[in-house]
Design an enzyme around this catalytic site. Structure first.
Site, PDB file in Angstrom:
ATOM      1  N   GLU A  36       7.333   9.451 -10.884  1.00  0.00           N
ATOM      2  CA  GLU A  36       6.405  10.360 -11.586  1.00  0.00           C
ATOM      3  C   GLU A  36       5.121   9.646 -12.019  1.00  0.00           C
ATOM      4  O   GLU A  36       4.614   9.885 -13.115  1.00  0.00           O
ATOM      5  CB  GLU A  36       7.086  11.002 -12.815  1.00  0.00           C
ATOM      6  CG  GLU A  36       8.059  12.105 -12.498  1.00  0.00           C
ATOM      7  CD  GLU A  36       7.422  13.326 -11.852  1.00  0.00           C
ATOM      8  OE1 GLU A  36       6.196  13.466 -11.901  1.00  0.00           O
ATOM      9  OE2 GLU A  36       8.182  14.107 -11.253  1.00  0.00           O
TER      10      GLU A  36
HETATM   11  C1  LIG Z   1      14.884   6.577  -7.317  1.00  0.00           C
HETATM   12  C2  LIG Z   1      13.604   7.241  -6.918  1.00  0.00           C
HETATM   13  C3  LIG Z   1      13.519   8.624  -6.890  1.00  0.00           C
HETATM   14  C4  LIG Z   1      12.361   9.260  -6.459  1.00  0.00           C
HETATM   15  N1  LIG Z   1      12.342  10.629  -6.334  1.00  0.00           N
HETATM   16  C5  LIG Z   1      11.269  11.223  -5.742  1.00  0.00           C
HETATM   17  C6  LIG Z   1      11.289  12.608  -5.433  1.00  0.00           C
HETATM   18  O1  LIG Z   1      12.260  13.310  -5.706  1.00  0.00           O
HETATM   19  N2  LIG Z   1      10.215  13.143  -4.808  1.00  0.00           N
HETATM   20  C7  LIG Z   1       9.122  12.398  -4.471  1.00  0.00           C
HETATM   21  O2  LIG Z   1       8.193  12.939  -3.907  1.00  0.00           O
HETATM   22  N3  LIG Z   1       9.082  11.067  -4.756  1.00  0.00           N
HETATM   23  C8  LIG Z   1      10.116  10.469  -5.381  1.00  0.00           C
HETATM   24  N4  LIG Z   1      10.093   9.117  -5.662  1.00  0.00           N
HETATM   25  C9  LIG Z   1       8.933   8.346  -5.267  1.00  0.00           C
HETATM   26  C10 LIG Z   1       8.136   7.820  -6.422  1.00  0.00           C
HETATM   27  O3  LIG Z   1       7.409   8.837  -7.016  1.00  0.00           O
HETATM   28  C11 LIG Z   1       7.273   6.676  -5.849  1.00  0.00           C
HETATM   29  O4  LIG Z   1       8.144   5.581  -5.665  1.00  0.00           O
HETATM   30  C12 LIG Z   1       6.119   6.319  -6.734  1.00  0.00           C
HETATM   31  O5  LIG Z   1       5.175   7.353  -6.698  1.00  0.00           O
HETATM   32  C13 LIG Z   1       5.463   5.024  -6.308  1.00  0.00           C
HETATM   33  O6  LIG Z   1       5.165   5.033  -4.943  1.00  0.00           O
HETATM   34  P1  LIG Z   1       5.614   3.812  -4.016  1.00  0.00           P
HETATM   35  O7  LIG Z   1       7.049   3.574  -4.230  1.00  0.00           O
HETATM   36  O8  LIG Z   1       5.154   4.092  -2.644  1.00  0.00           O
HETATM   37  O9  LIG Z   1       4.849   2.575  -4.613  1.00  0.00           O
HETATM   38  P2  LIG Z   1       3.316   2.186  -4.356  1.00  0.00           P
HETATM   39  O10 LIG Z   1       2.473   3.393  -4.495  1.00  0.00           O
HETATM   40  O11 LIG Z   1       3.229   1.405  -3.104  1.00  0.00           O
HETATM   41  O12 LIG Z   1       3.037   1.244  -5.608  1.00  0.00           O
HETATM   42  C14 LIG Z   1       3.515  -0.102  -5.685  1.00  0.00           C
HETATM   43  C15 LIG Z   1       2.853  -0.803  -6.862  1.00  0.00           C
HETATM   44  O13 LIG Z   1       1.432  -0.809  -6.688  1.00  0.00           O
HETATM   45  C16 LIG Z   1       0.773  -0.197  -7.787  1.00  0.00           C
HETATM   46  N5  LIG Z   1      -0.355   0.604  -7.300  1.00  0.00           N
HETATM   47  C17 LIG Z   1      -0.364   1.487  -6.286  1.00  0.00           C
HETATM   48  N6  LIG Z   1      -1.574   2.042  -6.167  1.00  0.00           N
HETATM   49  C18 LIG Z   1      -2.354   1.514  -7.131  1.00  0.00           C
HETATM   50  C19 LIG Z   1      -3.712   1.710  -7.534  1.00  0.00           C
HETATM   51  N7  LIG Z   1      -4.512   2.575  -6.919  1.00  0.00           N
HETATM   52  N8  LIG Z   1      -4.165   0.985  -8.577  1.00  0.00           N
HETATM   53  C20 LIG Z   1      -3.364   0.122  -9.239  1.00  0.00           C
HETATM   54  N9  LIG Z   1      -2.084  -0.097  -8.901  1.00  0.00           N
HETATM   55  C21 LIG Z   1      -1.574   0.595  -7.867  1.00  0.00           C
HETATM   56  C22 LIG Z   1       1.807   0.706  -8.442  1.00  0.00           C
HETATM   57  O14 LIG Z   1       1.531   0.899  -9.817  1.00  0.00           O
HETATM   58  C23 LIG Z   1       3.097  -0.091  -8.201  1.00  0.00           C
HETATM   59  O15 LIG Z   1       3.282  -1.022  -9.221  1.00  0.00           O
HETATM   60  C24 LIG Z   1      11.237   8.475  -6.122  1.00  0.00           C
HETATM   61  C25 LIG Z   1      11.298   7.088  -6.207  1.00  0.00           C
HETATM   62  C26 LIG Z   1      12.462   6.464  -6.590  1.00  0.00           C
HETATM   63  C27 LIG Z   1      12.504   4.967  -6.626  1.00  0.00           C
END
Ligand SMILES: Cc1cc2nc3c(=O)[nH]c(=O)nc-3n(C[C@H](O)[C@H](O)[C@H](O)COP(=O)(O)OP(=O)(O)OC[C@H]3O[C@@H](n4cnc5c(N)ncnc54)[C@H](O)[C@@H]3O)c2cc1C
Length: 599
Positions: free
Chosen positions: A450
């Site tokens: 989220e």
């Molecule tokens: C158990 C679990 C359940 C989930 N359930 C759902 C679901 O039901 N539906 C759904 O759609 N998604 C779901 N998610 C996805 C979740 O919302 C994402 O994992 C989250 O949005 C982060 O995306 P990412 O994992 O690709 O990390 P990334 O976006 O790759 O981020 C990795 C790191 O980089 C940082 N970062 C990224 N972009 C920036 C920026 N522009 N500036 C500064 N820092 C940045 C982030 O803060 C983070 O620390 C779930 C995730 C998990 C782990």
């Protein structure tokens, strides 16, 4: 004896003594309610969570969902039994309109009752919570036909819902999603693409799964302005409401997680030809609302979803606090510092000041976070039902600025509470026989989903405190100022805290101005997580002062405990913000200037 989950005494204090939840019953929407109906829902939730959700929490963690030889997702039967019971008690519908079979329960009370389930079993409770969020979005933006087809079935617990935003290459940056939706002659769409991390994405717990999917219609603008939202059921539903063909939504695999293992988490392919509904590959979807407004519809729900994550973090922290408290009262170890006689009986852990430090820290985090979550929930009720338009707008504005804090502060500090709970139990805390290590693992998700912690910092400093010319931040300052003025009038310890709080609020204003005055977003936002954390501590200090004022001069352990936790927060926690504001005021470039090649 079941392990404690939440304190009803604290909930009653916050809901009735502090927030005066009963006063909501004068509003038309809540006219059928009274303290008695609120209490009945809270009692029911506490019983159901204790008797049917908590008992399989460890089992679901140890036996995570898996894919059977026939390709179906297998989940321990206890989960379905608990969810069927949850549906039978009509709790899924509790916050919805009576016309949809709901109880029109205020969000304030609904959140309090749901916290029992979140603290008892994060994994199992995620299924109905996702379904409620999905149904809420459908109700707000769907057509009458869409609502009639899907919402009643969801509120009865026959269909469950998901939120499909993330893709393997697009998590924080939803501007980069690539799932496509191509319109068909009959007005429907065919979707193709992969969605990653989808909670509740595939299972046999319900008759059907209603996916809400973000996708692009070819020719739409690039970036977030070209994202639309679609209803994509796992199994197609006819106009008569009967289930039809299997849609082209395929389970590719399960994600194996550190915690929250009871909630199945999936990689889904939409439209890869695994199934051919109506003789054709492509997942059949129905556009929700207007094209290209998908993300704004999602954001409409985001405040509530983010407050919900804050509650999940709080509930897990709260359960850990209570369990470590029980342990500290019963486990004996060592003697008082001044005790000279080695043959004297050892004392309970709670007799040691350092253990009380860990308990007081946890108490100040979890009770502070619970209070903030309920305060924000009351703002949702105000925004939806306050008598005059200005009051609604004010509640909405304050909610907007508080939401990143309500999501991220509990996710950081109630996780830290879980860390301290493990520490209170010593080696036993690190062992799987006790619950606190699982609570920690389950809670570790909350700073990630989220909107990550970093994204919340960008949202607060980059959008919320500068929107409408800083109106949200000004309103927060005014609201905190009013609390401080009441505390000054009350005198004593409350007045001492108010002086510290007023100085901290001044620093928030000055630091925000200092960060934005050079007009360079890169510099301003380089330390936005530090800003988020400092503002978060100021907000929780305010919430503690509010609680202290609600305590008044009442005597007894419960009230003395509140005083001690408030004192702890003002003496130990709030001063942490000083160096954070100093760093921010100096427009420190350490992180900005660090080059990728230096690592
Ligand atoms: C158990 C679990 C359940 C989930 N359930 C759902 C679901 O039901 N539906 C759904 O759609 N998604 C779901 N998610 C996805 C979740 O919302 C994402 O994992 C989250 O949005 C982060 O995306 P990412 O994992 O690709 O990390 P990334 O976006 O790759 O981020 C990795 C790191 O980089 C940082 N970062 C990224 N972009 C920036 C920026 N522009 N500036 C500064 N820092 C940045 C982030 O803060 C983070 O620390 C779930 C995730 C998990 C782990």
């Amino acid at each position: 004896m079941p392990a404690p989950i939440l304190s009803r005494r604290d909930l009653d204090f916050l809901l009735y003594d502090w927030l005066d939840a009963e006063s909501l019953t004068v509003r038309d929407r809540f006219a059928e309610h009274s303290r008695a109906t609120f209490d009945a829902v809270l009692d029911l939730s506490a019983d159901l969570a204790t008797e049917h959700f908590q008992p399989h929490n460890k089992k679901a963690d140890a036996h995570e969902p898996r894919i059977n030889a026939d390709g179906r997702v297998e989940i321990i039967p206890d989960v379905k039994a608990a969810l069927d019971l949850f549906a039978r008690t009509e709790l899924i519908a509790a916050g919805f309109d009576e016309s949809l079979g709901g109880m029109q329960l205020p969000v304030t009370v609904l959140r309090a009752s749901m916290a029992w389930f979140q603290g008892a079993n994060a994994g199992t409770s995620a299924y109905p919570f996702l379904t409620m969020a999905n149904a809420s979005l459908l109700t707000a933006h769907g057509s009458d036909e869409q609502i009639a087809t899907f919402v009643p079935a969801m509120l009865e617990g026959r269909f469950f819902g998901t939120m499909c935003l993330s893709e393997p290459q697009a998590g924080s940056s939803l501007a980069d999603i690539t799932t496509r939706a191509v319109s068909q002659d009959d007005g429907s769409y065919r979707l193709t693409g992969s969605k990653m991390w989808i909670s509740g994405g595939d299972h046999e717990l319900s008759e059907n799964i209603v996916h809400l999917v973000l996708a692009r219609i070819p020719g739409s603008p690039a970036g977030v302005k070209g994202i639309s939202l679609f209803i994509v059921p796992k199994t197609l539903v006819g106009k008569d409401g009967l289930l039809g063909e299997r849609n082209d939504v395929a389970l590719v695999g399960l994600n194996h997680k550190m915690g929250n293992r009871g909630t199945v988490n999936t990689l889904l392919n939409f439209g890869d030809g695994s199934f051919t509904p109506e003789g054709q590959a492509g997942a059949v979807g129905h556009l929700l609302g207007e094209p290209n407004k998908g993300l704004s519809y999602m954001f409409h729900m985001m405040n509530e979803a983010r407050i919900g994550v804050g509650f999940l973090a709080t509930s897990l922290g709260y359960a850990g606090y209570l369990q470590s408290l029980d342990y500290a009262r019963t486990r004996t170890q060592g003697r008082a510092l001044g005790a000279k006689d080695p043959s004297s009986p050892p004392v309970p852990l709670i007799e040691h000041a350092d253990v009380r430090r860990m308990l007081l820290a946890q108490k100040s985090y979890v009770e502070g976070a619970l209070a903030l979550g309920l305060y924000c929930s009351k703002l949702v009720d105000e925004q939806n039902t306050a008598a005059d338009v200005d009051a609604r707008a004010r509640a909405g504005l304050l909610l907007d600025v508080l939401t990143p804090v309500a999501k991220s502060w509990p996710s950081q500090w109630c996780l830290h509470a879980n860390d301290l709970a493990i520490q209170v139990l010593g080696g036993y805390g690190y062992a799987r026989e006790f619950d606190v290590e699982q609570l920690y693992r389950d809670n570790r998700l909350n700073p990630i989903h989220e909107g990550t912690h970093g994204i919340q910092g960008l949202d607060l400093l980059g959008r919320k405190v500068i929107m409408q010319g800083g109106a949200g931040l000004a309103l927060l300052g005014k609201t905190i100022g009013a609390t401080a003025a009441r505390a000054m009038e009350a005198g004593g310890e409350a007045a001492q805290h108010a002086t510290l709080l007023s100085a901290a609020v001044m620093r928030v204003g000055a630091t925000t101005a200092a960060l934005w005055s050079p007009g360079d977003p890169e510099v301003a936002l380089a330390n936005s997580s530090v800003y988020l954390e400092a503002v978060g501590h100021v907000v929780i200090a305010w919430i503690w002062l509010e609680q202290l004022l609600a305590v008044g001069d009442r005597a007894g352990d419960f009230f003395d405990g509140k005083r001690a936790a408030a004192r702890y927060f003002f003496r130990v926690e709030l001063p942490r913000t000083g160096p954070q504001f100093d760093l921010l005021d100096s427009l420190d470039r350490t992180t900005l200037d660090a080059q990728p090649g230096w690592f």
